[in-house]
Scaffold this active site. Structure first.
Site, mmCIF file in Angstrom:
data_model
loop_
_atom_site.group_PDB
_atom_site.id
_atom_site.type_symbol
_atom_site.label_atom_id
_atom_site.label_comp_id
_atom_site.label_asym_id
_atom_site.label_seq_id
_atom_site.Cartn_x
_atom_site.Cartn_y
_atom_site.Cartn_z
ATOM 1 N N SER A 80 1.595 -4.968 5.365
ATOM 2 C CA SER A 80 1.274 -3.909 6.317
ATOM 3 C C SER A 80 0.184 -2.973 5.829
ATOM 4 O O SER A 80 -0.609 -2.477 6.625
ATOM 5 C CB SER A 80 2.537 -3.101 6.636
ATOM 6 O OG SER A 80 3.554 -3.955 7.073
ATOM 7 N N HIS B 285 1.132 2.533 4.190
ATOM 8 C CA HIS B 285 0.463 2.533 5.487
ATOM 9 C C HIS B 285 -0.697 3.526 5.494
ATOM 10 O O HIS B 285 -1.810 3.213 5.932
ATOM 11 C CB HIS B 285 1.450 2.908 6.586
ATOM 12 C CG HIS B 285 2.458 1.836 6.861
ATOM 13 N ND1 HIS B 285 3.307 1.877 7.945
ATOM 14 C CD2 HIS B 285 2.761 0.695 6.203
ATOM 15 C CE1 HIS B 285 4.084 0.803 7.940
ATOM 16 N NE2 HIS B 285 3.770 0.078 6.880
#
Length: 353
Positions: free
Chosen positions: A253, A311
């Protein structure tokens, strides 16, 4: 559309909810932990059936050593992040040089091969023909990320092998309290234990592949993706040490957030939609702002289901590279390419002018 770099916290298997005993990663496998773990050792919380089940990853809560000791341990990952990112862009520059040289050298051979293909009898096998048609129908970006998706599927399957559990936990999850710090920064980018986690990440990567490869090119895309993996992991290391919440994370991610952020920065007015709610559309710029706000809130409030620091690190790197990276890094690759060209050319032959 959104993806997540998961921390191994949730109890998803029945065997992990029985007993709630402490396990630790040892050289000879997983066994009961001593009462006082060694400094930097990772404690793994699970059940008595861990080694037998192997279908749920070890759930780790790291023992908290002194913060100064943990900060000193981050020097090595920092140097590794800088060095690996530099090598990634250097390799990409050489790869592009070799690709252009190969295409120019084999231009006439390609024309001849196309002519022979027209007069050659068609290949036998309907299935093979359909596979070739499907592959040729893909965009350059989709063909480019196919290898990345294949690597993620392979690692996902390795998580299901009982004898690989200790190796997977050590090298395919990133944890600042682990003995191995640098190699997992790369390998955890290709590691998913949950099928839904992998499917969501690969769908986002596949969806944005055509746009990012058209913007950066195949070689530069690989350099950005690999660099994003280690940069987002190092950001996760920093936040975990600063907050004292040590534990393993895995997932692509962080790197995918870099790709998403770069595309949204370059194309802020592009229309996006969520796969399950296609009737609601929004601009790429607003989507990026919403994702950054959500991850910022998760980091501040201490949500631990996602690795929000990874992230944010990936998104910040994607934004900065889209704005300045191409001009500062990629356009200044000519000196390295010249050095490689001279190296490939070799010393002049004896008797040559």
């Amino acid at each position: 559309m959104a993806s997540a770099c998961w921390t191994l916290r949730a109890c998803t298997g029945r065997s992990w909810c029985q007993g709630r005993r402490l396990l630790t990663e040892q050289r000879n496998g997983f066994r009961k932990a001593p009462k006082k773990p060694e400094r930097g050792e990772t404690e793994v919380r699970g059940g008595s059936e861990t080694a037998k089940s192997s279908f749920t990853p070890p759930i780790a809560d790291a023992t908290v050593p002194t913060r100064s000791y943990m900060l000193r341990r981050l020097y090595k990952p920092l140097f590794f992040t800088v060095g690996f990112s530099g090598c990634s862009f250097g390799f990409a520059a050489i790869w592009q040089y070799e690709s252009v040289k190969f295409r120019m050298k084999n231009y006439l051979e390609d024309i001849r091969a196309d002519w022979l293909e027209k007069i050659r009898p068609p290949k036998q096998g309907e299935f093979r023909k359909q596979v070739n048609q499907w592959w040729n129908s893909l965009s350059d970006g989709q063909r480019t990320v196919s290898g990345i998706i294949g690597a993620n599927i392979l690692v996902f399957c390795l998580w299901r092998v009982p004898s690989m559990q200790r190796t997977m936990m050590r090298y395919f999850t990133s944890n600042p309290a682990s003995r191995t710090l640098c190699l997992p920064m790369i390998l955890s980018t290709f590691s998913h234990f949950s099928f839904f986690h992998m499917a969501a990440n690969m769908y986002v990567l596949w969806s944005f592949s055509s746009s990012i490869v058209s913007i950066l090119g195949r070689e530069q895309f690989f350099a950005v993706f690999m660099s994003a993996g280690v940069i987002s992991t190092f950001t996760s290391y920093l936040c975990k040490v600063a907050s004292g919440r040590l534990g393993p994370s895995l997932g692509a991610s962080g790197a995918i957030m870099t790709i998403l952020a770069a595309v949204c920065t370059k194309m802020p007015e592009a229309k996006l939609a969520i796969i399950f709610l296609p009737m609601f559309t929004f601009t790429a710029g607003n989507a990026l702002k919403a994702i950054i706000a959500l991850d910022s809130a998760g980091l501040i409030l201490g949500w631990r289901f996602f690795d929000h620091a990874a992230h944010l690190g990936g998104a910040l790197f994607g934004i900065l590279y889209a704005l300045y990276g191409h001009e500062i890094i990629w356009k200044n690759r000519e000196p390295l390419v010249k050095i490689w060209h001279e190296f490939r050319k070799g010393p002049p032959r004896s008797g040559a002018a």
